[in-house]
Design a protein around this motif. Structure first.
Motif, PDB file in Angstrom:
ATOM      1  N   UNK A  30       0.626  -1.540  -0.073  1.00 41.56           N
ATOM      2  CA  UNK A  30      -0.041  -0.154  -0.080  1.00 41.56           C
ATOM      3  C   UNK A  30       1.029   1.406   0.136  1.00 41.56           C
ATOM      4  N   UNK A  31       1.753   1.370   1.368  1.00 40.15           N
ATOM      5  CA  UNK A  31       2.539   2.774   0.632  1.00 40.15           C
ATOM      6  C   UNK A  31       4.133   2.953   0.247  1.00 40.15           C
ATOM      7  N   UNK A  32       4.004   1.686  -0.684  1.00 37.76           N
ATOM      8  CA  UNK A  32       5.686   1.740  -1.307  1.00 37.76           C
ATOM      9  C   UNK A  32       5.871   3.307  -2.411  1.00 37.76           C
ATOM     10  N   UNK A  33       4.699   4.093  -2.831  1.00 45.69           N
ATOM     11  CA  UNK A  33       5.127   4.646  -3.435  1.00 45.69           C
ATOM     12  C   UNK A  33       4.537   6.129  -2.469  1.00 45.69           C
ATOM     13  N   UNK A  34       4.412   6.087  -1.186  1.00 46.60           N
ATOM     14  CA  UNK A  34       4.323   7.109  -0.246  1.00 46.60           C
ATOM     15  C   UNK A  34       5.474   7.743   0.339  1.00 46.60           C
ATOM     16  N   UNK A  35       5.454   8.857   1.292  1.00 46.11           N
ATOM     17  CA  UNK A  35       6.656   9.360   1.209  1.00 46.11           C
ATOM     18  C   UNK A  35       7.599   8.782   1.740  1.00 46.11           C
TER      19      UNK A  35
END
Length: 299
Positions: A30-35
């Motif tokens: 889910x957070x692979x492209x997060x900040x």
């Protein structure tokens, strides 16, 4: 100046970073492209905006400790390779807003600047007006980078940014060299150029920060003996290398940023002499090692 309650910030936070939005990912997580992917030291990952985003007005925010914000560093696009860099939109202009956090955990804006970013691969370090954070409390601050303008991507409209970090103003530090693979540590930090440490390629030094967040390491070679050429720095599971010039003068190497700002690790720093410049002596010698830090835990 104005106040912003920290609870109003967007809650997408990973390892000291938040973003206004990011591309959702199922297969990679889910957070692979997060900040958080923009502060992990890996250019093959990064902050990626959704395909339907306008890009302009989107932001990424970095937590920083008490200190003085000095510069920002970034890899302006998704720099996994030349193709990914050109395919996605890249940042062209940023607004940098700096916030200081008081003891009530309320963020007050203390500085702002707009900076231009070159359309080129690799790290860029951009100077901004120096501003202190955390002066009025125990906490540090936040630095928010908002996208003002972009370079258009060839194939995809959404902006990507592989890495971003904040540089805090440095000061001289006195950590301890706690272990050497050969020789003694005292001669490296005694301030006396007549005392030398000598060794060979492969020699390692372990530097214990002793409360300092070490941000740069300086090397002073010797005029008559061999000099270090490639040095490797290992902090935790992250490793980086630097090449020194074949000269005895003091040379500084900035450590890789962790968690969004340079000097963010207070773990041991293992320094390895990977190889040396050829010399008649057949070894490597250092007169001194020096250190700088971006903050001290006791402050």
């Amino acid at each position: 100046m104005f106040l912003i309650a920290l609870s109003l910030a967007v809650p997408d936070a990973v390892a000291g970073a938040k973003a206004s939005s990011f591309q959702k990912e199922t297969r990679l997580g889910t957070n692979y492209w997060n900040a958080g992917s923009a502060i992990d030291g890996k250019v093959e990952t990064g902050w990626l905006l959704p395909g339907d985003s306008n890009n302009r007005g989107e932001w990424i925010e970095i937590d920083v400790p008490k200190g003085e914000v000095d510069k920002i560093g970034l890899v302006a696009g998704f720099d996994k390779d030349e193709e990914t860099f050109a395919d996605h939109a890249r940042v062209k202009q940023l607004r940098v807003d700096v916030f200081s956090i008081d003891n009530e955990q309320v963020a007050k804006q203390v500085g702002s600047a707009t900076v231009d970013v070159a359309d080129q691969r690799g790290w860029q370090v951009i100077d901004i007006p120096d501003v202190k954070v955390g002066d009025d409390g125990f906490f540090g601050g936040k630095v928010r980078l908002s996208v003002v303008d972009i370079y258009e991507g060839q194939d995809y409209p959404n902006l990507g940014m592989s890495e971003v970090c904040v540089y805090l103003k440095e000061f001289d530090a006195t950590p301890k060299i706690t272990a050497l693979s050969t020789g003694t540590a005292d001669v490296l930090t005694d301030g006396n150029p007549k005392t030398l440490w000598t060794g060979a390629a492969g020699a390692e030094f372990t530097v214990a920060p002793s409360g300092f967040a070490v941000s740069s390491v300086g090397f002073v070679g010797d005029k008559a003996q061999g000099r270090a050429k490639t040095v490797k720095f290992t902090v935790g599971n992250i490793t980086t290398e630097a090449t020194l010039l074949d000269q005895p003068d003091l040379q500084w190497v900035s450590l890789l940023p962790f968690n969004g700002y340079v000097g963010s690790s207070i773990d041991d720093v293992v320094v390895t002499v990977v190889d040396v410049y050829p010399s008649a002596a057949g070894n490597v010698a250092l007169q001194e090692m020096k250190f700088r830090a971006s903050y001290f835990e006791g402050l």
